[in-house]
Design a protein around this motif. Structure first.
Motif, short mmCIF file in Angstrom:
data_model
loop_
_atom_site.label_atom_id
_atom_site.label_comp_id
_atom_site.label_asym_id
_atom_site.label_seq_id
_atom_site.Cartn_x
_atom_site.Cartn_y
_atom_site.Cartn_z
N PRO A 165 -8.56 56.18 -8.13
CA PRO A 165 -7.79 55.19 -7.37
C PRO A 165 -7.02 55.86 -6.24
N GLY A 166 -6.96 55.20 -5.10
CA GLY A 166 -6.23 55.74 -3.96
C GLY A 166 -7.08 56.55 -3.01
N LEU A 167 -8.37 56.70 -3.33
CA LEU A 167 -9.27 57.44 -2.45
C LEU A 167 -9.75 56.54 -1.32
N ARG A 168 -9.55 56.98 -0.09
CA ARG A 168 -9.95 56.20 1.09
C ARG A 168 -10.94 57.01 1.91
N MET A 169 -12.00 56.37 2.36
CA MET A 169 -13.01 57.03 3.19
C MET A 169 -12.90 56.52 4.62
N ALA A 170 -12.66 57.43 5.56
CA ALA A 170 -12.60 57.07 6.99
C ALA A 170 -13.94 57.44 7.63
N ILE A 171 -14.65 56.44 8.08
CA ILE A 171 -15.97 56.69 8.66
C ILE A 171 -15.95 56.52 10.18
N THR A 172 -15.42 55.41 10.66
CA THR A 172 -15.40 55.18 12.10
C THR A 172 -14.25 55.94 12.75
N SER A 173 -14.35 56.10 14.07
CA SER A 173 -13.27 56.79 14.79
C SER A 173 -11.97 55.99 14.73
N ASP A 174 -12.07 54.67 14.71
CA ASP A 174 -10.87 53.84 14.61
C ASP A 174 -10.18 54.05 13.26
N GLU A 175 -10.98 54.14 12.19
CA GLU A 175 -10.40 54.40 10.86
C GLU A 175 -9.74 55.77 10.83
N SER A 176 -10.34 56.73 11.52
CA SER A 176 -9.76 58.07 11.59
C SER A 176 -8.41 58.04 12.31
N LYS A 177 -8.36 57.34 13.43
CA LYS A 177 -7.11 57.28 14.21
C LYS A 177 -6.00 56.60 13.43
N MET A 178 -6.33 55.59 12.65
CA MET A 178 -5.31 54.83 11.92
C MET A 178 -4.60 55.67 10.87
N ILE A 179 -5.24 56.74 10.40
CA ILE A 179 -4.60 57.60 9.40
C ILE A 179 -3.27 58.13 9.91
N ASN A 180 -3.24 58.49 11.20
CA ASN A 180 -2.04 59.08 11.76
C ASN A 180 -0.98 58.05 12.15
N PHE A 181 -1.31 56.76 12.00
CA PHE A 181 -0.31 55.70 12.22
C PHE A 181 0.32 55.26 10.89
N ASN A 182 -0.16 55.84 9.82
CA ASN A 182 0.37 55.55 8.49
C ASN A 182 1.48 56.58 8.20
N ASP A 183 2.71 56.13 8.10
CA ASP A 183 3.85 57.04 7.93
C ASP A 183 4.02 57.55 6.50
N LYS A 184 3.29 56.95 5.55
CA LYS A 184 3.42 57.37 4.15
C LYS A 184 2.86 58.77 3.96
N PRO A 185 3.55 59.64 3.20
CA PRO A 185 2.97 60.95 2.89
C PRO A 185 1.61 60.80 2.21
N LYS A 186 0.66 61.61 2.60
CA LYS A 186 -0.72 61.46 2.12
C LYS A 186 -1.46 62.79 2.19
N VAL A 187 -2.58 62.84 1.53
CA VAL A 187 -3.48 63.99 1.61
C VAL A 187 -4.61 63.63 2.55
N ILE A 188 -4.90 64.51 3.51
CA ILE A 188 -5.98 64.29 4.47
C ILE A 188 -6.98 65.44 4.34
N LEU A 189 -8.19 65.12 3.90
CA LEU A 189 -9.28 66.09 3.83
C LEU A 189 -10.19 65.85 5.02
N SER A 190 -10.36 66.86 5.87
CA SER A 190 -11.18 66.66 7.05
C SER A 190 -11.90 67.95 7.43
N ALA A 191 -12.99 67.80 8.18
CA ALA A 191 -13.80 68.95 8.60
C ALA A 191 -13.59 69.18 10.10
N SER A 192 -13.86 70.40 10.61
CA SER A 192 -14.56 71.47 9.92
C SER A 192 -13.60 72.35 9.14
N GLY A 193 -14.17 73.12 8.20
CA GLY A 193 -13.34 73.94 7.33
C GLY A 193 -12.65 75.08 8.01
#
Length: 535
Positions: free
Chosen positions: A318-346
């Motif tokens: 529960p709580g796992l979110r998948m960002a696929i589109t570029s808009d979904e990616s951009k919205m992550i940084n508009f969310n002020d709640k503390p969160k874990v962001i896993l992103s590439a490249s490593g």
């Protein structure tokens, strides 16, 4: 019967080895270099159109990433690899093509404004799609009769889903009878006891061994409980009100981190932050996670397999979110709640991770957590080594975020595990070639296994070639480093001239096969230009 070393010789990335026997031309891996180039790599000594077969140890771009370029240059042979590696390459090579095209387009917008020459991508999507039509999927442990004089077998290397060491039996008629040699290519060897995938398998016979040495000069720390350690980092970051940003390879490391986070949630290791959100911001990682699910029986270890048999998804929660589109990616940084962001490249060299670094590196409350090897010269390596500021998208960013490294997490065996792997060969191979390590590490590990195991070991440079019938070195590559340190300031205008010359060489190579009349005209134009400027 000749073996020539092309890539990942005295370097960590860009794996590529060339075999020639009878009338066959073969490559083992065709990888892209990541990070700075220390030595000039010898090009493939024959035209790409004459390559009969390529064998790929695993899907990581530093082992497979130049296959589309090979296709662009005329390759139309067969590419053999495991089923899971084939599936991963289906997404990774297309993703790499997208990155090549996007970065070329972005650089060309800047180049046009600055009056600089156009940047040409290494390859495009048509090349990636084209080369994927030449893959042949293979099962682990099956001996495959590729052609007369060539048999291969793939065994699990424990490094990545579908990763393999390759046993290769080569034979040719020398005029005095048929001679056979067995070569083992280690690929990247895993450390064992990794989540999800199986441990590496040991091999026991070979005339020659080509093996990696990424961690050939160091030992891994005693592994901690990674779920507990990760929970500590999350707690520390969330208490400060920031985000935890984890640069991670889309394939392999991302899925491992999801495995640990599932444990954190199911074992209630963070009771004060029970419902925290986790974003996987990588379309490639999303697709790769699906491929993991398709290879449960062949590639998962007993622990992960047992969870699946109980109906539990080892990498879902529960709580796992998948960002696929570029808009979904951009919205992550508009969310002020503390969160874990896993992103590439490593290694932070490309992809969406650079956007998340731009938004979080300047924040004192955020943490950047590295969970994999960082090649020297990459942005990830710079951050780990204390860089105070970095440039992202042309903007200077002050590094104020907390930089952490989760100790012990590695997809590569350490010096003791590598030594154990090569010690299993009995009788001893005629020679062990040490590749895929930092410049001095390859030499150190070669000396180490010679002293410890009595093995004849050698760390080849790019361009070194060996006759496999006699064992003799028949060609020696360049030992000259690409860049020499200079006390003079860099002359930007001269650097621009050098770049123009490199572009000219790229254009010249692409002219191969054109009508002689056009080639002659081009050569005359170049000579006229040289006559004008020669001093």
């Amino acid at each position: 019967m000749k073996l020539e070393f092309l890539g990942a010789a005295h370097e960590v990335t860009g794996s590529c080895h060339y075999l020639e026997f009878a009338d066959k031309h073969v490559l083992v891996d065709c990888g892209m270099e990541q990070g700075p180039d220390l030595y000039v790599n010898q090009e493939i000594p024959v035209n790409a159109s004459t390559i009969d077969y390529v064998f790929v140890t695993h899907a990581h771009i530093d082992h497979s990433g130049l296959l589309p370029m090979l296709y662009n240059h005329g390759f139309r042979g067969q590419i053999f690899t495991t089923t899971a590696t084939h599936q991963l390459c289906e997404i990774m090579l297309k993703d790499s093509a997208h990155i090549q095209m996007f970065e070329a387009e972005w650089k060309n917008r800047k180049a046009k404004r600055a009056g600089k020459p156009e940047v040409v991508p290494l390859y495009d999507m048509n090349d990636a799609v084209g080369v994927l039509g030449h893959f042949v999927s293979c099962d682990y442990h099956s001996v495959i009769n590729v052609c007369e004089g060539l048999k291969v077998r793939f065994v699990d290397a424990g490094h990545l889903l579908g990763s393999s060491s390759i046993e290769m039996w080569i034979s040719e008629n020398t005029g005095e009878g048929v001679e056979e040699r067995k070569i083992v290519f280690s690929g990247d060897i895993g450390p064992g006891n990794r989540p999800l995938i199986k441990d590496p398998e040991y091999l026991t016979s070979a005339d020659y061994v080509v093996m990696e040495s990424t961690y050939g000069d160091r030992t891994h720390e005693t592994p901690p409980d990674y779920a507990v350690e990760l929970a500590r980092v999350i707690r520390d970051t969330f208490t400060r009100g920031g985000n935890l940003v984890i640069p991670a390879f889309s394939v392999g490391r991302t899925q491992e981190m999801l495995y640990f986070i599932r444990r954190i949630k199911t074992e209630n290791l963070l009771p004060e932050f029970q419902n925290f959100e986790v974003y996987v911001d990588s379309p490639l990682a999303v697709e790769a996670t699906t491929i993991f699910g398709k290879n449960v029986q062949d590639c998962f270890d007993d622990t992960a397999l047992a969870l699946v048999q109980q109906g539990i998804n080892p990498i879902g929660f529960p709580g796992l979110r998948m960002a696929i589109t570029s808009d979904e990616s951009k919205m992550i940084n508009f969310n002020d709640k503390p969160k874990v962001i896993l992103s590439a490249s490593g290694m932070c060299e490309a992809g969406r991770i650079r956007h998340h670094l731009k938004h979080n590196l300047w924040r004192k409350d955020s943490t950047i957590l590295f969970v994999g090897y960082q090649v020297p010269g990459t942005l990830g390596n710079m951050l780990l080594n204390g860089a105070k500021e970095v440039k992202l998208f042309g903007e200077t960013i002050e590094v104020q975020a907390k930089i952490e490294n989760l100790p012990g997490i590695s997809g590569h065996a350490d010096v003791n595990q590598l030594t154990k792997w090569v010690s299993m060969f009995d009788p001893k191979p005629k020679r062990v070639f040490i590749v895929h390590g930092e410049d001095k590490v390859t030499e150190q590990f070669a000396a180490h296994i010679h002293e410890e195991l009595g093995l004849e070991a050698y760390a080849p440079f790019s361009g070194d070639a060996f006759d496999l019938l006699t064992g003799a070195c028949v060609a020696q590559g360049s030992r000259e480093a690409v860049e020499k340190k200079s006390t003079r300031a860099v002359n930007n205008i001269f650097a621009r001239l050098v770049a123009a010359g490199e572009r000219l060489m790229t254009v010249i190579r692409k002219c191969e096969g054109m009508p002689n009349r056009e080639l002659g005209k081009f050569a005359d134009q170049i000579n006229e230009l040289c006559n004008k400027w020669e001093r």
